[in-house]
Write a protein that holds these residues in place. Structure first.
Motif, PDB file in Angstrom:
ATOM      1  N   LEU A  38     104.037 -78.727  88.367  1.00 47.17           N
ATOM      2  CA  LEU A  38     103.371 -79.230  89.625  1.00 47.17           C
ATOM      3  C   LEU A  38     102.189 -80.340  89.351  1.00 47.17           C
ATOM      4  O   LEU A  38     101.687 -80.279  88.517  1.00 47.17           O
ATOM      5  CB  LEU A  38     102.274 -78.126  90.336  1.00 47.17           C
ATOM      6  N   THR A  39     102.107 -81.505  90.186  1.00 43.34           N
ATOM      7  CA  THR A  39     100.963 -82.451  90.095  1.00 43.34           C
ATOM      8  C   THR A  39      99.626 -81.850  90.444  1.00 43.34           C
ATOM      9  O   THR A  39      99.784 -80.738  91.091  1.00 43.34           O
ATOM     10  CB  THR A  39     101.395 -83.601  90.916  1.00 43.34           C
ATOM     11  N   ARG A  40      98.819 -82.364  90.176  1.00 48.26           N
ATOM     12  CA  ARG A  40      97.431 -81.947  90.675  1.00 48.26           C
ATOM     13  C   ARG A  40      97.209 -81.933  92.231  1.00 48.26           C
ATOM     14  O   ARG A  40      96.733 -81.016  92.893  1.00 48.26           O
ATOM     15  CB  ARG A  40      96.227 -82.887  90.115  1.00 48.26           C
ATOM     16  N   SER A  41      98.038 -82.926  92.821  1.00 54.19           N
ATOM     17  CA  SER A  41      98.102 -82.953  94.100  1.00 54.19           C
ATOM     18  C   SER A  41      98.867 -81.995  94.745  1.00 54.19           C
ATOM     19  O   SER A  41      98.450 -81.097  95.728  1.00 54.19           O
ATOM     20  CB  SER A  41      98.722 -84.302  94.506  1.00 54.19           C
ATOM     21  N   GLU A  42      99.859 -81.487  94.245  1.00 47.64           N
ATOM     22  CA  GLU A  42     100.736 -80.243  94.693  1.00 47.64           C
ATOM     23  C   GLU A  42     100.055 -78.908  94.562  1.00 47.64           C
ATOM     24  O   GLU A  42     100.119 -77.948  95.397  1.00 47.64           O
ATOM     25  CB  GLU A  42     102.084 -80.202  94.065  1.00 47.64           C
ATOM     26  N   GLU A  43      99.554 -78.940  93.282  1.00 52.66           N
ATOM     27  CA  GLU A  43      98.512 -77.666  93.077  1.00 52.66           C
ATOM     28  C   GLU A  43      97.392 -77.495  94.205  1.00 52.66           C
ATOM     29  O   GLU A  43      97.352 -76.235  94.733  1.00 52.66           O
ATOM     30  CB  GLU A  43      97.843 -77.854  91.509  1.00 52.66           C
ATOM     31  N   ALA A  44      96.567 -78.571  94.355  1.00 57.65           N
ATOM     32  CA  ALA A  44      95.631 -78.499  95.458  1.00 57.65           C
ATOM     33  C   ALA A  44      96.280 -78.092  96.802  1.00 57.65           C
ATOM     34  O   ALA A  44      95.447 -77.443  97.624  1.00 57.65           O
ATOM     35  CB  ALA A  44      94.983 -79.762  95.365  1.00 57.65           C
TER      36      ALA A  44
END
Length: 387
Positions: A313-319
């Motif tokens: 997961l990218t940071r954006s997807e995690e958030a």
């Protein structure tokens, strides 16, 4: 004794038993009917081997909760359940007294099995009751009637420290008055936890085809929203407030395993069709396994696991996931954790707009929650905040 909740996200182990006596027409879970006895030893060996592979990926961890889901885990022999829990303990640290949940269907409940599960280490049972009238149980394709459901509830209350059961509402023709009466009845039986879900029509299920053909109708959105509001009011009045959109508990009796998901903790998924989300090499990864039970077991025997896909997961997807899961909770989300995950704070302008519309509310200076109105349109609230 279940350990106190300190609001840490936690680390859970989910084990999927994929077999059912019959497939319910509304169900889109990975469940399978077999007309010959299941080779439980083969699956137990595969569970243990896949756990060992997952342990090599997660490293040493302390387990917060264990959940045996399905399918119908109560079709397993107690010896199989004991073997599964032993395998978890061989791979990770399992403190005494953590929550260990097993899902059970009333049609597969026997007192001897329940005692066996308790002896194996299960301390919480989640019963798939779904309705408290026989007509609707038949409509939902359940194999039990109300009498056998109440028998299962009594046995569970006598055997386990904690009990939850599920009900489905917004059923065809269900009036507000009928649901309130059924809910009052359910609260009289529940020990400490109820999971209350609106009936949804999932693509690929028999109900999807029947609904599309006009064979039955579900309540219109406005009536469904009224049923949801009544659910919140009745449960709160009886000391089981919602701590998550569909889950209600007496204070301290919340499902610790599901809190791992909603608080965006880490968890390993073991078994056919199981999903996992855990940190590996400093990045949160997603795993999912082969859905067909026999194919999954073959993959484990050949390769040590049945994982057939996943992603980093990218940071954006995690958030985004953190928002989607955390705003389901009455306690809301930690704003600092969102900023840590995403690298940016939530927009104060968007928060202010949603507050004016009574869709979100602050919790002190550090958290944000969805209001009761916001919960009804939560997807839209999350989408607005995540922009």
């Amino acid at each position: 004794m279940i350990r106190d909740d300190d609001r840490t996200p936690g680390f859970g182990v989910y084990v999927h038993w994929p077999f059912c006596a019959a497939k319910c027409p509304y169900c889109d879970f990975n469940s399978h009917v077999r007309h010959r006895p299941v080779d439980e030893q083969r699956f137990l060996d595969a569970f243990a081997r896949e756990m060992a592979t997952m342990r090599s990926r997660t490293g040493p961890r302390e387990v917060t909760s264990i959940f045996l889901g399905g399918g119908t885990p109560s079709l397993m022999k107690p010896e199989t359940v004991s073997g599964v829990l032993d395998a978890v303990a061989r791979n990770w640290t399992v403190p005494g007294g953590i929550e260990v949940t097993l899902e059970a269907n009333p049609s597969s409940v026997e007192a001897e099995r329940f005692r066996g599960y308790r002896a194996a280490g299960v301390n919480r049972v989640s019963l798939g009751v779904q309705a408290l009238n026989d007509k609707d149980l038949r409509f939902l394709g359940r194999l039990h009637d109300v009498e056998s459901a109440l028998h299962a509830i009594r046995l569970a209350r006598e055997t386990f420290p904690r009990l939850s059961f599920d009900l489905i509402y917004a059923r065809p023709g269900q009036t507000l008055e009928a649901w309130e009466a059924e809910l009052e009845q359910a609260i009289g039986y529940a020990v400490d936890h109820l999971s209350l879900y609106q009936l949804t029509i999932e693509e690929g299920t028999p109900f999807h085809a029947l609904h599309a053909a006009g064979k039955f109708a579900i309540p219109e959105p406005e009536h469904a929203a009224d049923l949801y509001r009544a659910t919140q009011e009745v449960t709160a009045a009886h000391g089981l407030p919602a701590y998550e959109i569909s889950n209600h508990a007496r204070p301290g009796a919340e499902s610790r395993h599901n809190l791992v998901y909603w608080r965006y903790g880490e968890y390993v998924g073991v078994g056919p069709g199981a999903h996992g989300r855990f940190v590996e090499g400093g990045r949160r990864i997603v795993t999912f396994t082969e859905k067909n039970p026999e194919k999954w077991a073959g993959l484990v025997e050949d390769h040590g696991h049945g994982v057939t896909g996943g992603e980093i997961l990218t940071r954006s997807e995690e958030a985004d996931e953190f928002l989607l899961m955390g705003l389901r909770l009455a306690e809301g989300i930690d704003l600092a954790r969102y900023e840590q995950l995403s690298g940016r704070p939530l927009s104060s302008r968007r928060i202010a707009t949603l507050q004016e519309e009574d869709l979100v509310a602050p919790v002190g200076n550090s958290r944000l929650r969805a209001t009761s109105t916001g919960m009804i349109v939560l997807d839209a609230v999350v989408a607005d905040l995540a922009r």
